[in-house]
Design a protein around this motif. Sequence first.
Motif, PDB file in Angstrom:
ATOM      1  N   TRP A 129       0.793  -1.229   0.000  1.00 18.00           N
ATOM      2  CA  TRP A 129       0.000   0.000   0.000  1.00 18.00           C
ATOM      3  C   TRP A 129       0.824   1.277   0.000  1.00 18.00           C
ATOM      4  N   PRO A 130       1.857   1.359   0.839  1.00 22.62           N
ATOM      5  CA  PRO A 130       2.680   2.581   0.739  1.00 22.62           C
ATOM      6  C   PRO A 130       3.227   2.790  -0.672  1.00 22.62           C
ATOM      7  N   THR A 131       3.616   1.698  -1.313  1.00 18.62           N
ATOM      8  CA  THR A 131       4.167   1.809  -2.660  1.00 18.62           C
ATOM      9  C   THR A 131       3.111   2.247  -3.663  1.00 18.62           C
ATOM     10  N   VAL A 132       1.952   1.593  -3.598  1.00 21.27           N
ATOM     11  CA  VAL A 132       0.892   1.923  -4.548  1.00 21.27           C
ATOM     12  C   VAL A 132       0.412   3.360  -4.334  1.00 21.27           C
ATOM     13  N   THR A 133       0.282   3.751  -3.070  1.00 24.82           N
ATOM     14  CA  THR A 133      -0.157   5.121  -2.787  1.00 24.82           C
ATOM     15  C   THR A 133       0.805   6.128  -3.404  1.00 24.82           C
ATOM     16  N   ILE A 193       7.561  12.275  -3.493  1.00 29.99           N
ATOM     17  CA  ILE A 193       6.741  12.605  -4.662  1.00 29.99           C
ATOM     18  C   ILE A 193       7.527  13.459  -5.644  1.00 29.99           C
ATOM     19  N   ILE A 194       8.199  14.484  -5.108  1.00 29.65           N
ATOM     20  CA  ILE A 194       8.980  15.338  -6.010  1.00 29.65           C
ATOM     21  C   ILE A 194      10.072  14.530  -6.698  1.00 29.65           C
ATOM     22  N   ALA A 195      10.793  13.751  -5.917  1.00 34.31           N
ATOM     23  CA  ALA A 195      11.908  12.994  -6.489  1.00 34.31           C
ATOM     24  C   ALA A 195      11.429  12.076  -7.611  1.00 34.31           C
ATOM     25  N   LEU A 196      10.275  11.450  -7.390  1.00 31.60           N
ATOM     26  CA  LEU A 196       9.784  10.511  -8.396  1.00 31.60           C
ATOM     27  C   LEU A 196       9.060  11.194  -9.551  1.00 31.60           C
ATOM     28  N   VAL A 240       2.133  10.272 -26.646  1.00 30.21           N
ATOM     29  CA  VAL A 240       2.286  10.607 -25.227  1.00 30.21           C
ATOM     30  C   VAL A 240       1.940   9.400 -24.346  1.00 30.21           C
ATOM     31  N   ILE A 241       0.924   8.642 -24.767  1.00 30.36           N
ATOM     32  CA  ILE A 241       0.554   7.455 -23.996  1.00 30.36           C
ATOM     33  C   ILE A 241       1.722   6.463 -23.916  1.00 30.36           C
ATOM     34  N   THR A 242       2.449   6.341 -25.016  1.00 27.87           N
ATOM     35  CA  THR A 242       3.607   5.457 -25.007  1.00 27.87           C
ATOM     36  C   THR A 242       4.601   5.892 -23.945  1.00 27.87           C
ATOM     37  N   ILE A 243       4.887   7.184 -23.943  1.00 25.61           N
ATOM     38  CA  ILE A 243       5.895   7.646 -23.003  1.00 25.61           C
ATOM     39  C   ILE A 243       5.362   7.541 -21.574  1.00 25.61           C
ATOM     40  N   LEU A 244       4.067   7.762 -21.403  1.00 25.80           N
ATOM     41  CA  LEU A 244       3.478   7.588 -20.073  1.00 25.80           C
ATOM     42  C   LEU A 244       3.665   6.148 -19.618  1.00 25.80           C
ATOM     43  N   GLY A 245       3.452   5.210 -20.539  1.00 24.39           N
ATOM     44  CA  GLY A 245       3.623   3.803 -20.220  1.00 24.39           C
ATOM     45  C   GLY A 245       5.046   3.502 -19.797  1.00 24.39           C
ATOM     46  N   SER A 246       5.998   3.995 -20.589  1.00 28.15           N
ATOM     47  CA  SER A 246       7.380   3.685 -20.249  1.00 28.15           C
ATOM     48  C   SER A 246       7.799   4.431 -18.982  1.00 28.15           C
ATOM     49  N   GLN A 247       7.196   5.611 -18.768  1.00 30.32           N
ATOM     50  CA  GLN A 247       7.484   6.336 -17.526  1.00 30.32           C
ATOM     51  C   GLN A 247       6.952   5.565 -16.330  1.00 30.32           C
ATOM     52  N   LEU A 248       5.786   4.967 -16.513  1.00 26.20           N
ATOM     53  CA  LEU A 248       5.188   4.210 -15.426  1.00 26.20           C
ATOM     54  C   LEU A 248       6.036   2.981 -15.115  1.00 26.20           C
ATOM     55  N   SER A 249       6.509   2.324 -16.175  1.00 25.19           N
ATOM     56  CA  SER A 249       7.397   1.182 -15.965  1.00 25.19           C
ATOM     57  C   SER A 249       8.640   1.622 -15.207  1.00 25.19           C
ATOM     58  N   ALA A 250       9.231   2.729 -15.672  1.00 25.18           N
ATOM     59  CA  ALA A 250      10.440   3.234 -15.030  1.00 25.18           C
ATOM     60  C   ALA A 250      10.142   3.618 -13.586  1.00 25.18           C
ATOM     61  N   LEU A 251       8.932   4.120 -13.376  1.00 25.11           N
ATOM     62  CA  LEU A 251       8.530   4.540 -12.041  1.00 25.11           C
ATOM     63  C   LEU A 251       8.475   3.338 -11.107  1.00 25.11           C
ATOM     64  N   ILE A 252       7.909   2.238 -11.621  1.00 30.73           N
ATOM     65  CA  ILE A 252       7.807   1.034 -10.798  1.00 30.73           C
ATOM     66  C   ILE A 252       9.206   0.564 -10.416  1.00 30.73           C
ATOM     67  N   GLY A 253      10.115   0.560 -11.392  1.00 26.87           N
ATOM     68  CA  GLY A 253      11.485   0.170 -11.106  1.00 26.87           C
ATOM     69  C   GLY A 253      12.196   1.190 -10.239  1.00 26.87           C
ATOM     70  N   GLY A 254      12.030   2.479 -10.602  1.00 26.37           N
ATOM     71  CA  GLY A 254      12.739   3.550  -9.907  1.00 26.37           C
ATOM     72  C   GLY A 254      12.324   3.687  -8.463  1.00 26.37           C
ATOM     73  N   SER A 255      11.081   3.314  -8.162  1.00 24.81           N
ATOM     74  CA  SER A 255      10.613   3.483  -6.792  1.00 24.81           C
ATOM     75  C   SER A 255      11.381   2.572  -5.842  1.00 24.81           C
ATOM     76  N   ILE A 288       7.120  -6.894  -9.688  1.00 23.62           N
ATOM     77  CA  ILE A 288       7.537  -5.757 -10.503  1.00 23.62           C
ATOM     78  C   ILE A 288       7.473  -6.091 -11.987  1.00 23.62           C
ATOM     79  N   ALA A 289       7.974  -7.271 -12.339  1.00 21.39           N
ATOM     80  CA  ALA A 289       7.942  -7.670 -13.755  1.00 21.39           C
ATOM     81  C   ALA A 289       6.507  -7.737 -14.253  1.00 21.39           C
ATOM     82  N   ALA A 290       5.627  -8.288 -13.412  1.00 26.37           N
ATOM     83  CA  ALA A 290       4.228  -8.405 -13.822  1.00 26.37           C
ATOM     84  C   ALA A 290       3.611  -7.027 -14.011  1.00 26.37           C
ATOM     85  N   SER A 291       3.910  -6.089 -13.099  1.00 25.10           N
ATOM     86  CA  SER A 291       3.321  -4.750 -13.234  1.00 25.10           C
ATOM     87  C   SER A 291       3.818  -4.068 -14.498  1.00 25.10           C
ATOM     88  N   VAL A 292       5.137  -4.152 -14.714  1.00 23.76           N
ATOM     89  CA  VAL A 292       5.702  -3.490 -15.892  1.00 23.76           C
ATOM     90  C   VAL A 292       5.114  -4.081 -17.169  1.00 23.76           C
TER      91      VAL A 292
END
Lengths: 350, 305
Positions: B95-99, B176-179, B230-245, B280-284
């Motif tokens: 939950w902390p991660t998803v939030t 939040i800012i960092a991510l 833009v959706i593509t980049i949002l997708g890859s940003q989200l993937s990177a976000l999951i990893g980066g977090s 993580i792999a499943a989410s990405v």
Amino acid sequence: MNTEKELESRGAERKPVLEVHNLKSYYESRDGEVPAVDGVDLTLYPGEIVGIVGESGCGKSTVVRSLLGLMDPVTSRREAGTALFEDRDLFRLSEKELCKVRGKGISMIFQNPLSALDPVYTIGSQIMEILKIHESITDKEARERAIELLHQVNIPSPELRLNQYPHELSGGMQQRVVIAIALACNPKILIADEPTTALDVTVQAQILALIRELRDRLNIAVILITHNMGVVAAICDRMCVMYGGVVVEEGRCEEIFANPRHPYTRGLLAAIPSIDEDKETLYTIPGQVDVLKAPVNFCRFEKRCSHACSKCREEEPQLRGESDHLSRCWVFPDKSSEKTDFEQAKVVAP
Amino acid sequence: MKRYVLMRVLKAIFTIWAVYTLVFFLTRVTGDPVDWLTQAGASDAAKETLRRNLGLDLPLWDQYVKSFVGLFTGDTGTSYYYSREVSALFAERIWPTVTLGSIVFVVTIAVGLPLGVLAAVKHNSLLDRLTMSLAVIGSTLPNFVLGILLIFIFALTLRMLPSGGTGTVKNYIMPIIALSVGPVASVARLTRSSLLDVIGNDYLDFVRSKGMREWKVVIKHGLRNALIPVITILGSQLSALIGGSVVVETVFAWPGIGTLIVTSAQQRDFPVVVFGVLVIAASVTFVNLLVDLSYGLLDPRIRKS
Ligand SMILES: Nc1ncnc2c1ncn2[C@@H]1O[C@H](COP(=O)(O)OP(=O)(O)O)[C@@H](O)[C@H]1O
Ligand SMILES: [Mg+2]
């Protein structure tokens, strides 16, 4: 009763729907201002089709884009002019008021039908969109109107078309849809900027026939832009020949086709592609349209004109002649000049 | 189209399985968890008992099959270190991660898109140049570096914000800012360039000539068309976000799955690490799948083919 009505309608016809006076639209460029439109007058009566004809770069699009306020304010500037439409000057309207004129009072269709429709919305939603902009109307009513409109532009099985996307239609069909959209709110004026240039010859003829049919049925006034005198011959009542940002010859079509005065008009007439004759090479006017710099104080066509004299280089001629036929030329200014020895051989009858 | 979706889903499942298998065997070569879990000088017998209890005495292949089959029966294994069901550990930490992730994602869209649109509409203005310069910096600065920088400035020097932990609103600000800075910058840049491409199109002129107000033209027709890349980049940003977090959570001692995975890796807590990587792999993969499928929804020209 009848005669009264007739008189009334004739009287109404005499009142122009649009009166453009001294329109000047300039583009900013690195080495000065480009006078793309430099003092154009244009009068349009209900139910008539007026052609604006000239080669690419003569300022035709700039005239009509200026009228609807579709010019980029960063790169261009309207120097002067008034445009009376329904007793108001279009150039004095606020952006909000202008939006109410666009699509409702004056509609415009553009050259390439393949890029005029938004690829991600259905045909139906793009027709319904304009109805919803200008009228308070329910979805159901808008749908019915859309079907009716597609009928009007001779699109078969309109119900099915509504849910299709632009890429699923041919170029000719897309142009019909575009026309349907332009006519959706019963505008007084339809501006068609090279509506058939991107289409093949048979489709071209169909679209022109459609425009004429709609004009006859709806009594709409049409400004038709083209670089092809053949198109003008096919459907226009009057025409303005433009060169270098000004009108060089103007009048009733039969009159100009019979007695062209300006050498540029004669050149354009000679360049009509002939369908029957299988000519090896098509005649083209030598030279090309120059990009001018403001102010201009010589005849704009002088460089390409075989009749140019010293006067043409020193002073710009004004539009002169009779009310149904004007031309802007030192050498061939009026009726008397028509008999002058011309290279008539080059002029192909439309 | 159905066939395409099916192929795409099968490919996604294969990817997840491959990552799972790879990580399963890779963790095993990092060393013996028993050494880590027992005190120095523990007897060989004690080590052997522990090894048997943890199931590490079985041949590697048997361990793999047991753990893989377990995934389908709801048995995610037991953490060596916490001696608890792995899934229970994750349930606590997710939950902390998803939030955090959701807030960052919302911020990315809510800030990145409007900035991009504004920069495109007012292109070549001061605002445009300023936004884009910041965006270049923002998208090149790694998020953990930014995190450390933020801690240094706001926690250690100015003492305005807590350097780590969770619980209050203040704890959220720096993570939040960092991510978000990176994704916001990328989305803003791409939205701008993509919208500028669309703005030159004839169909926008036609919509204008229908009498639609300019802002609506830009949003309904401009942005809608610009959104596809833009959706593509949002997708890859989200993937990177999951990893980066994973890294950023560690920097801020954020009690999410990122921190859990990093500490577990240090402790050679194999079941936790393998399951974490699986999540993580499943989410990405899921995000990428969604992006691929959303093309069809966004662009009718792709949908039919
Ligand atoms: N955006 C622009 N910036 C600068 N000059 C332009 C621009 N658009 C058109 N022009 C110039 O204005 C003149 C008239 O252009 P246009 O109205 O498009 O002509 P036409 O429609 O007759 O082909 C041309 O000389 C062209 O070079
Ligand atoms: Mg043009």
